[in-house]
Design a protein around this motif. Structure first.
Motif, PDB file in Angstrom:
ATOM      1  N   ASP A  70       0.834  -1.224   0.000  1.00 45.75           N
ATOM      2  CA  ASP A  70       0.000   0.000   0.000  1.00 45.75           C
ATOM      3  C   ASP A  70       0.858   1.260   0.000  1.00 45.75           C
ATOM      4  N   LEU A  71       1.854   1.256  -0.854  1.00 45.84           N
ATOM      5  CA  LEU A  71       2.735   2.412  -0.959  1.00 45.84           C
ATOM      6  C   LEU A  71       2.212   3.394  -1.993  1.00 45.84           C
ATOM      7  N   ASP A  72       2.526   4.658  -1.772  1.00 48.86           N
ATOM      8  CA  ASP A  72       2.285   5.671  -2.787  1.00 48.86           C
ATOM      9  C   ASP A  72       2.988   5.238  -4.079  1.00 48.86           C
ATOM     10  N   LYS A  73       2.403   5.581  -5.225  1.00 51.94           N
ATOM     11  CA  LYS A  73       2.940   5.092  -6.503  1.00 51.94           C
ATOM     12  C   LYS A  73       4.393   5.518  -6.741  1.00 51.94           C
ATOM     13  N   ASP A  74       4.756   6.724  -6.277  1.00 55.97           N
ATOM     14  CA  ASP A  74       6.141   7.173  -6.457  1.00 55.97           C
ATOM     15  C   ASP A  74       7.098   6.360  -5.583  1.00 55.97           C
ATOM     16  N   LEU A  75       6.652   6.037  -4.359  1.00 55.58           N
ATOM     17  CA  LEU A  75       7.483   5.219  -3.480  1.00 55.58           C
ATOM     18  C   LEU A  75       7.637   3.818  -4.040  1.00 55.58           C
ATOM     19  N   LEU A  76       6.546   3.255  -4.520  1.00 54.13           N
ATOM     20  CA  LEU A  76       6.596   1.905  -5.081  1.00 54.13           C
ATOM     21  C   LEU A  76       7.467   1.872  -6.329  1.00 54.13           C
ATOM     22  N   ALA A  77       7.414   2.926  -7.123  1.00 57.67           N
ATOM     23  CA  ALA A  77       8.231   2.972  -8.339  1.00 57.67           C
ATOM     24  C   ALA A  77       9.716   2.933  -8.001  1.00 57.67           C
ATOM     25  N   CYS A  78      10.097   3.591  -6.903  1.00 60.11           N
ATOM     26  CA  CYS A  78      11.506   3.555  -6.487  1.00 60.11           C
ATOM     27  C   CYS A  78      11.881   2.191  -5.925  1.00 60.11           C
ATOM     28  N   LEU A  79      10.985   1.613  -5.137  1.00 57.52           N
ATOM     29  CA  LEU A  79      11.276   0.318  -4.533  1.00 57.52           C
ATOM     30  C   LEU A  79      11.363  -0.776  -5.591  1.00 57.52           C
ATOM     31  N   ASN A  80      10.542  -0.680  -6.617  1.00 58.30           N
ATOM     32  CA  ASN A  80      10.509  -1.701  -7.670  1.00 58.30           C
ATOM     33  C   ASN A  80      11.136  -1.207  -8.967  1.00 58.30           C
ATOM     34  N   SER A  81      12.073  -0.295  -8.854  1.00 56.05           N
ATOM     35  CA  SER A  81      12.723   0.256 -10.043  1.00 56.05           C
ATOM     36  C   SER A  81      13.359  -0.863 -10.874  1.00 56.05           C
ATOM     37  N   PRO A  82      13.095  -0.885 -12.194  1.00 54.87           N
ATOM     38  CA  PRO A  82      13.660  -1.940 -13.044  1.00 54.87           C
ATOM     39  C   PRO A  82      15.094  -1.676 -13.483  1.00 54.87           C
ATOM     40  N   ASN A  83      15.642  -0.544 -13.072  1.00 60.23           N
ATOM     41  CA  ASN A  83      16.991  -0.192 -13.515  1.00 60.23           C
ATOM     42  C   ASN A  83      18.009  -1.255 -13.113  1.00 60.23           C
ATOM     43  N   VAL A  84      18.874  -1.597 -14.040  1.00 58.36           N
ATOM     44  CA  VAL A  84      19.920  -2.587 -13.784  1.00 58.36           C
ATOM     45  C   VAL A  84      20.936  -2.008 -12.809  1.00 58.36           C
ATOM     46  N   HIS A  85      21.348  -2.803 -11.864  1.00 55.80           N
ATOM     47  CA  HIS A  85      22.345  -2.341 -10.887  1.00 55.80           C
ATOM     48  C   HIS A  85      23.741  -2.473 -11.486  1.00 55.80           C
ATOM     49  N   THR A  86      24.466  -1.359 -11.534  1.00 57.84           N
ATOM     50  CA  THR A  86      25.839  -1.379 -12.032  1.00 57.84           C
ATOM     51  C   THR A  86      26.797  -1.132 -10.874  1.00 57.84           C
ATOM     52  N   TYR A  87      28.006  -1.662 -11.006  1.00 56.30           N
ATOM     53  CA  TYR A  87      28.996  -1.531  -9.947  1.00 56.30           C
ATOM     54  C   TYR A  87      30.396  -1.604 -10.543  1.00 56.30           C
ATOM     55  N   MET A  88      31.373  -1.271  -9.724  1.00 53.05           N
ATOM     56  CA  MET A  88      32.768  -1.285 -10.156  1.00 53.05           C
ATOM     57  C   MET A  88      33.490  -2.480  -9.539  1.00 53.05           C
ATOM     58  N   GLU A  89      34.384  -3.052 -10.332  1.00 50.50           N
ATOM     59  CA  GLU A  89      35.173  -4.204  -9.880  1.00 50.50           C
ATOM     60  C   GLU A  89      36.642  -3.965 -10.234  1.00 50.50           C
ATOM     61  N   PRO A  90      37.589  -4.439  -9.407  1.00 49.85           N
ATOM     62  CA  PRO A  90      38.999  -4.378  -9.806  1.00 49.85           C
ATOM     63  C   PRO A  90      39.230  -5.251 -11.040  1.00 49.85           C
ATOM     64  N   ALA A  91      40.025  -4.750 -11.957  1.00 51.97           N
ATOM     65  CA  ALA A  91      40.303  -5.529 -13.168  1.00 51.97           C
ATOM     66  C   ALA A  91      41.164  -6.742 -12.847  1.00 51.97           C
ATOM     67  N   ARG A  92      41.988  -6.650 -11.844  1.00 46.97           N
ATOM     68  CA  ARG A  92      42.870  -7.754 -11.458  1.00 46.97           C
ATOM     69  C   ARG A  92      42.177  -8.675 -10.461  1.00 46.97           C
ATOM     70  N   ALA A  93      42.698  -9.874 -10.365  1.00 42.90           N
ATOM     71  CA  ALA A  93      42.151 -10.835  -9.401  1.00 42.90           C
ATOM     72  C   ALA A  93      42.381 -10.315  -7.988  1.00 42.90           C
ATOM     73  N   ILE A  94      41.387 -10.513  -7.131  1.00 41.96           N
ATOM     74  CA  ILE A  94      41.492  -9.986  -5.773  1.00 41.96           C
ATOM     75  C   ILE A  94      42.568 -10.713  -4.980  1.00 41.96           C
ATOM     76  N   ALA A  95      42.817 -11.965  -5.284  1.00 43.99           N
ATOM     77  CA  ALA A  95      43.876 -12.710  -4.601  1.00 43.99           C
ATOM     78  C   ALA A  95      45.243 -12.127  -4.939  1.00 43.99           C
TER      79      ALA A  95
END
Length: 624
Positions: A570-595
């Motif tokens: 029962d969330l406001d439509k704007d709140l629900l849109a943020c909670l269920n945002s379809p945007n793909v999650h992007t992140y940064m990773e080291p190019a080298r192996a962590i070990a």
């Protein structure tokens, strides 16, 4: 000096009775007469002022006579405005500050007296005790009030006892006096407008804040000589005859005078307000019968984790005085403001067991009068309805209303952030975040487990809290800049508490950075020796020293189920849109192996700190 004071008191013996409204009965029995005069003024909506004078004002009015400089300094200026006001007085008036500062204050009070329609002053009731070394100065100061009135006020002005509002309140006359008002403004040190509006059944009650008396509120602000013109400018009489209740010490007389000049009705109620608020000088708050029994609300902030909780808790802690001025007590047992330490949390094989400890309940039970707020994100771990019900039943013993405030975050982002938090721990399982998320260094997303599923299942969790506290008492917000007030969780929370001045915006508990987070997870996952973990904890990593690559997260299918469940909140439509945002999650990773990066750090540890790494090094090399 004693003889001079005695003579001052003696020459007012007749005035102690003759000045007052009725000379043939106890001054405390004149409440109905005062009520009729005040009610008439309010009904007529004519500009009007009532001021009250006590021994404090008497000392001011006596200047420069009767008392020595120490009394004017220590029993007038620093007593009400604080010892540090001396430097402020010097800044404004110069090194010889006493004469100009006292003269200005005296002129403000004297003008208010001359312009008043009703005056409260010390009657014979306050001169009954035999004079001794303890009371001679207060009695002499009281007598100055009477001689000033005789010399400066027309005989037609009614004079009542300055403590008349104590019996006035006891007889319920404030309820009758304020009945039917559509607006009231209160000028005072603490904002209890909610309690006043509730107690007197008023549709609207506004507040103008002043710095409190320094004997009980060390605000660091200078009511006099600095802030009073600013407060004066805030007095806005929107309509002729608007009513103001004033509790502002010496300067309260001046404010009543300004209110009258602007077309309003100013009533100097003084220390009876302290009794209403339960906060003020001990003599004013001792009688608990004066305390307004307005409805009390407890706000319980239950998290979730990684929704700005640390920043919010620090902001609440740093704003304790501001909250108190708004009639809100912040309940905490430590310097961080986080009461999660009072929630016992145990990680079992497939679930987390959380239970508020006795000390958590004691904070609630011992809350001062007024509203209160407590913050403990570990409450979001509770799965047992019996624990939620116990919290509800206990809280309702002390508060009329209990609001649960819960911040939600898109489940994948919450899981990722919680795992990043787990990287800060000293060993595997050292915190609930570590137990829930583990320390798999291959992915930013924790491995999906039954424990993690329960934590991210907002639908089941919120249903339990709503079933016990009621739908209307569970406030859901989304931790996303797009829908937070001004993009800030502190300001968003302020709006829930209905604070007129928002909490200070803080940003605390920042992440470790991309590389350090990955290294820490690797160390904890592989059960690295404590000495090595501690070494890495103290290192300062700069992600710019490493090549990072941008990646997209492949989300677990289970998240689509969460999105379906979220629509039932029962969330406001704007709140629900943020909670269920379809945007793909992007992140940064080291190019080298962590070990590989970890191995470099180990070699530095051996070289710089002579840390033994050879045995653990074999574990790291196994991942290369």
């Amino acid at each position: 000096m004693k003889d001079i004071l005695l003579e001052q008191i003696r020459k007012t013996e007749k005035l102690q009775r003759s000045l007052f409204y009725s000379t043939d009965k106890n001054p405390f029995h004149c409440t109905n007469e005062l009520y009729e005069l005040l009610k008439h003024a309010i009904t007529k909506k004519e500009p009007f002022s009532m001021v009250r004078l006590g021994d404090g004002e008497g000392r001011v009015l006596a200047y420069p006579n009767l008392f020595n400089k120490d009394i004017f300094l220590n029993q007038v200026l620093t007593y009400q405005f604080g010892s540090s006001v001396v430097e402020e007085l010097k800044r404004i008036f110069g090194d010889d500050y006493l004469q100009p500062s006292m003269t200005r204050l005296q002129s403000l009070i004297l003008e208010a007296i001359k312009n008043a329609d009703i005056i409260g002053a010390p009657s014979w009731l306050h001169f009954r005790d035999s004079i001794n070394d303890t009371n001679i100065i207060p009695q002499a100061a009281q007598s100055v009030c009477l001689t000033t009135i005789e010399a400066s006020v027309e005989k037609s002005v009614p004079i009542f006892d300055h403590f008349i509002f104590k019996p006035f309140h006891k007889e319920g006359l404030f309820n009758q006096l304020l009945k039917g008002l559509d607006q009231l403004t209160v000028i005072s040190h603490t904002d209890i407008t909610d309690q006043i509006a509730s107690h007197f059944n008023l549709p609207k009650c506004d507040h103008i804040r002043i710095p409190g008396h320094q004997s009980f509120m060390q605000s660091g602000e200078f009511h006099y000589p600095t802030l009073y013109p600013e407060i004066e400018s805030k007095i806005n009489v929107e309509r002729k005859g608007d009513v103001f209740l004033v509790a502002a010490g010496y300067l309260g007389k001046h404010y009543c005078n300004i209110i009258k000049k602007k077309g309003g009705i100013g009533i100097d109620i003084g220390s009876i307000f302290d009794g209403w608020a339960g906060k003020g000088r001990p003599d004013a708050t001792a009688n608990k019968a004066h305390l307004l029994k307005g409805s009390r609300t407890l706000y319980i902030h239950m998290g979730h984790h990684k929704t700005g909780t640390t920043s919010l808790q620090w902001s609440l802690k740093q704003s304790e005085h501001q909250l108190a001025d708004s009639g809100v007590n912040f309940l905490t047992s430590n310097g961080s403001g986080n009461s999660s330490e009072l929630i016992s949390v145990t990680a079992h094989r497939s679930h987390i067991v959380a239970k508020p400890q006795k000390s958590f309940y004691e904070l609630i039970a011992n809350a001062k009068q007024g509203n209160a707020v407590i913050s403990a994100e570990h409450l979001s771990f509770i799965e047992d309805e019996k624990e939620i019900e116990e919290l509800f039943n206990f809280s309702k013993k002390y508060f009329d209303d209990v609001k649960i405030i819960c911040y939600l975050r898109r489940q994948d982002k919450l899981a990722i952030s919680l795992k990043q938090q787990a990287a800060k721990q000293p060993f595997y399982g050292a915190s609930p975040s570590s137990a829930i998320c583990g320390h798999d260094s291959d992915s930013v997303m924790p491995k999906f487990t039954f424990t993690l599923l329960n934590y991210l299942d907002f639908k089941s969790k919120i249903e339990k809290w709503r079933a016990i506290f009621g739908n209307q008492n569970v406030v859901l917000r989304i931790y996303d800049k797009k829908v937070l007030v001004d993009g800030c969780v502190c300001k968003d929370f302020s709006s829930i508490l209905r604070l007129k001045k928002p909490l200070k915006s803080l940003k605390i508990n920042e992440g470790l950075g991309v590389v350090k987070t990955k290294v820490k997870h690797f160390l904890l996952e592989t059960k690295a020796p404590r000495e090595i973990v501690s070494y890495v904890d103290e290192l300062s990593f700069n992600d710019s020293n490493y090549t990072l690559v941008n990646k997209e997260l492949r989300l677990p299918n289970i998240l689509s189920k969460f999105y379906e469940d979220n629509t039932t909140l029962d969330l406001d439509k704007d709140l629900l849109a943020c909670l269920n945002s379809p945007n793909v999650h992007t992140y940064m990773e080291p190019a080298r192996a962590i070990a590989e990066i970890t191995l470099e750090i180990l070699n530095e540890a051996k070289q710089n700190k002579s840390i033994e790494i050879d045995k653990y090094k074999k574990v790291v090399e196994a991942y290369l």
